[in-house]
Design a protein around this motif. Sequence first.
Motif, PDB file in Angstrom:
ATOM      1  N   ARG A  73       0.648  -1.289   0.027  1.00  0.00           N
ATOM      2  CA  ARG A  73       0.200  -0.012  -0.149  1.00  0.00           C
ATOM      3  C   ARG A  73       0.915   1.298  -0.005  1.00  0.00           C
ATOM      4  O   ARG A  73       1.813   1.165   0.837  1.00  0.00           O
ATOM      5  N   ASP A 128     -12.482  -8.662  -0.226  1.00  0.00           N
ATOM      6  CA  ASP A 128     -13.503  -8.115   0.377  1.00  0.00           C
ATOM      7  C   ASP A 128     -14.762  -7.889  -0.513  1.00  0.00           C
ATOM      8  O   ASP A 128     -15.893  -7.618   0.147  1.00  0.00           O
ATOM      9  N   GLU A 224     -15.091  -7.891  10.676  1.00  0.00           N
ATOM     10  CA  GLU A 224     -14.181  -7.503  11.486  1.00  0.00           C
ATOM     11  C   GLU A 224     -14.518  -5.821  11.662  1.00  0.00           C
ATOM     12  O   GLU A 224     -15.493  -5.273  10.998  1.00  0.00           O
ATOM     13  N   ARG A 254      -6.706 -14.759   3.242  1.00  0.00           N
ATOM     14  CA  ARG A 254      -6.211 -14.131   2.027  1.00  0.00           C
ATOM     15  C   ARG A 254      -5.206 -15.030   1.404  1.00  0.00           C
ATOM     16  O   ARG A 254      -5.042 -14.885   0.288  1.00  0.00           O
TER      17      ARG A 254
HETATM   18  O1  F6P Z   1      -8.466  -5.371   1.777  1.00  0.00           O
HETATM   19  C1  F6P Z   1      -8.110  -6.731   2.201  1.00  0.00           C
HETATM   20  C2  F6P Z   1      -8.053  -6.900   3.701  1.00  0.00           C
HETATM   21  O2  F6P Z   1      -7.798  -8.150   4.110  1.00  0.00           O
HETATM   22  C3  F6P Z   1      -9.225  -6.460   4.633  1.00  0.00           C
HETATM   23  O3  F6P Z   1     -10.450  -7.382   4.645  1.00  0.00           O
HETATM   24  C4  F6P Z   1      -8.557  -6.210   5.872  1.00  0.00           C
HETATM   25  O4  F6P Z   1      -9.329  -5.118   6.370  1.00  0.00           O
HETATM   26  C5  F6P Z   1      -7.333  -5.617   5.490  1.00  0.00           C
HETATM   27  O5  F6P Z   1      -7.028  -6.003   4.086  1.00  0.00           O
HETATM   28  C6  F6P Z   1      -6.244  -6.075   6.288  1.00  0.00           C
HETATM   29  O6  F6P Z   1      -5.037  -5.551   5.894  1.00  0.00           O
HETATM   30  P1  F6P Z   1      -3.669  -5.783   6.238  1.00  0.00           P
HETATM   31  O7  F6P Z   1      -3.253  -6.860   5.623  1.00  0.00           O
HETATM   32  O8  F6P Z   1      -2.755  -4.667   5.660  1.00  0.00           O
HETATM   33  O9  F6P Z   1      -3.594  -6.189   7.651  1.00  0.00           O
END
Ligand code: F6P
Length: 320
Positions: A73, A128, A224, A254
């Motif tokens: 990101r 998501d 969440e 994921r």
């Molecule tokens: O956007 C995908 C996601 O897995 C969301 O469901 C979750 O809120 C976020 O990314 C978690 O982000 P990270 O992997 O940066 O903790």
Amino acid sequence: MVRKIGVLTSGGDSPGMNAAIRAVTRVALNNGIEVCGIHDGYRGLLDGSFEMLTRTSVSDSLSRGGTLLGSARLPEFREEEIQNKCIANLKQSGIDALVVIGGDGSYRGALALTKKGINCIGLPGTIDNDIPGTDFTIGFDTALHTCVECVDKLRDTSSSHHRCSIVEVMGNHCGDLALYTAISCGAEMVITPETGYDELEVLEKLRYLADAVRKKHAIVIISEKITDVDALAKKVSQNTGFSGRATVLGHIQRGGSPTPTDRMLASRMGEKAVDLLMEGIGGQCVGIIDNEITSMPIDEALGRPRQNRKRLYRLFDRLI
Ligand code: F6P
């Protein structure tokens, strides 16, 4: 005419991103277009971290979760100066169009680059299912399979011990993963950003299920970012006939090998992205609507409301 396409994955990774990279690469190469993989999303664009992709660089990738290009990101990408540096890197490498696989933040980046003269196409890659302009995103189906497998297992033990399992699933601010999991697993309750959350009401319902309905166990699926599920589980133990246990599924959702549905979706979307770029079109995102692969301007998609799930919530209520 497009001679070299760049491809990157951005934001949280999702199963099926590799299938999309593979489709973009193979379709482009089969049309005489070179393909450059950009590492770690917009971060690699800024750092000039590129690699030429061949047919074999994407071999054996269909069944692999994650993203072979890496993802990141980069909030700073909103800054014009950063965007200009990225444009300069693209031009220096002879990349004249880009496929961006990611969520809505990645789409905004793609739109900004298109406005600066590099045609970009967005593909919806996230577990998501929260991107407007498509019925489904790449990775949602696989994450749903993972959630269902986990909840089925939790049901076994929770029924043996007269427990209430509170299962937190991802989804960012979208309740789709929770809702689809709840319907698929026959959960007793689903709590999402769309349903809202009233703790007293939840405890009351669970008391009713334990005392009046004499349920052996209860499964509550919760999105969440709604409440502290460990604290809720304690309150369930103190205030209802169930003993409460919380499980946060977390990043396991994921990972994993993408389902055939996600592989198909990613392959079809990747093909469409290359076709659009070959037609000289940019600033669009690809979607699947009523099982047809479609595209629309990114700003139009981002301005649309998310899909209305009223009918599915009604179905959930009617199945209890
Ligand atoms: O956007 C995908 C996601 O897995 C969301 O469901 C979750 O809120 C976020 O990314 C978690 O982000 P990270 O992997 O940066 O903790």
